[in-house]
Design an enzyme around this catalytic site. Sequence first.
Site, PDB file in Angstrom:
ATOM      1  N   ASP A  18      70.770  30.052  27.750  1.00 53.84           N
ATOM      2  CA  ASP A  18      72.183  29.442  27.444  1.00 53.84           C
ATOM      3  C   ASP A  18      72.944  29.547  28.886  1.00 53.84           C
ATOM      4  O   ASP A  18      74.163  29.799  28.762  1.00 53.84           O
ATOM      5  CB  ASP A  18      72.809  30.068  26.227  1.00 53.84           C
ATOM      6  N   ASP A  31      72.138  25.718  24.204  1.00 47.75           N
ATOM      7  CA  ASP A  31      72.967  25.374  22.804  1.00 47.75           C
ATOM      8  C   ASP A  31      73.077  23.855  23.098  1.00 47.75           C
ATOM      9  O   ASP A  31      73.570  23.258  23.986  1.00 47.75           O
ATOM     10  CB  ASP A  31      74.052  25.989  22.695  1.00 47.75           C
ATOM     11  N   HIS A  64      74.405  21.360  20.323  1.00 43.77           N
ATOM     12  CA  HIS A  64      74.954  21.075  19.139  1.00 43.77           C
ATOM     13  C   HIS A  64      75.322  19.524  18.854  1.00 43.77           C
ATOM     14  O   HIS A  64      76.127  19.134  19.524  1.00 43.77           O
ATOM     15  CB  HIS A  64      76.111  22.159  18.689  1.00 43.77           C
ATOM     16  N   HIS A  69      78.884  26.319  11.749  1.00 41.80           N
ATOM     17  CA  HIS A  69      78.736  27.144  13.027  1.00 41.80           C
ATOM     18  C   HIS A  69      80.171  27.017  13.787  1.00 41.80           C
ATOM     19  O   HIS A  69      80.519  27.563  14.360  1.00 41.80           O
ATOM     20  CB  HIS A  69      77.712  26.796  13.686  1.00 41.80           C
ATOM     21  N   HIS A  82      81.580  24.219  21.064  1.00 38.82           N
ATOM     22  CA  HIS A  82      80.954  24.406  22.469  1.00 38.82           C
ATOM     23  C   HIS A  82      79.427  23.755  22.374  1.00 38.82           C
ATOM     24  O   HIS A  82      79.076  23.438  21.197  1.00 38.82           O
ATOM     25  CB  HIS A  82      80.971  26.020  22.368  1.00 38.82           C
ATOM     26  N   LYS A  94      68.340  24.135  21.000  1.00 36.43           N
ATOM     27  CA  LYS A  94      68.474  24.726  20.069  1.00 36.43           C
ATOM     28  C   LYS A  94      69.808  24.489  19.394  1.00 36.43           C
ATOM     29  O   LYS A  94      70.789  24.256  19.914  1.00 36.43           O
ATOM     30  CB  LYS A  94      68.194  26.321  20.075  1.00 36.43           C
ATOM     31  N   CYS A 138      72.975  35.480  21.967  1.00 37.44           N
ATOM     32  CA  CYS A 138      71.610  34.529  22.197  1.00 37.44           C
ATOM     33  C   CYS A 138      70.533  35.543  22.847  1.00 37.44           C
ATOM     34  O   CYS A 138      69.329  35.137  22.619  1.00 37.44           O
ATOM     35  CB  CYS A 138      72.016  33.346  22.888  1.00 37.44           C
TER      36      CYS A 138
END
Length: 191
Positions: A12, A53, A55, A61, A75, A102, A144
Site C-alpha cells: 500500500d 487499496d 476501493h 469500511h 481513501h 485489494k 496492512c
Amino acid sequence: MNSPIHALLIVDLQPTFCEGGSLPVAGGNRVAEKIASFVLNEKKYQCVITTQDWHIAPGGHFSTSPNYIDTWPEHGLADSDEAQLHPALNKVIDKVSNMVKKGKYAAAYSGFEGVNDDEISLDLILKAKGVTHVDIVGLALDYCVKETAIDSVKYGYQTRVLTYLSAAVAPEVIDETVTELKQAGVKVVQK
C-alpha cells in the site's frame, strides 16, 4: 535442496496514505523514497510485488464519522490518483512483476485478500514463482503490513517485516505490533 526464492512485498505504498493524501501516515513520503532506493540497490529478490487499496464500494469500511479502527474516511478510491502507486516507485517500476489490488467491495487489510488484474491471488502468484521467503515493507506497519505478514506465515512463507522501511498509523503501538508479529512467527528486522 532447492535454493530459497525471495520476494519483496511492497504494501500500500500509495499517495492516499502519505502526507497530502486522504488518510496520511506520518513519514509516508519518506518511507516511499527509502523503499524506492532499497529496491534500486537490493539484488536478492527474484520478484517484487506491490499491493494497493483499491476501493470501489467497500461497504462499512468508509464512514463520515470514522473510529480509525474499523471505519475510515474515504481513501484509496479505485482509479483515483491517490490510489496509484507512489510516484517514488516510478524509477523501479520495471522491477515490479505483479500489482495486487485489494478491498474492492469490502475492507481488506492483508495483501493476501487481493488479486492482480488477471484475478490471480497473491498466494498463487508467489507459489507460481516458487517463492519461499517473503520480506514485507510499506504502509501502514500497524495495519496492512502487519496483516499481510501474519497471513504470509499462515500460507507457509518464511516471513520478515523490515520495520525501517515502514511507518505506522499510531507510532505509540509499534512495540505492541512488533510483539504481535513475533508471536505469529514473523521475523522483525529493525535496522
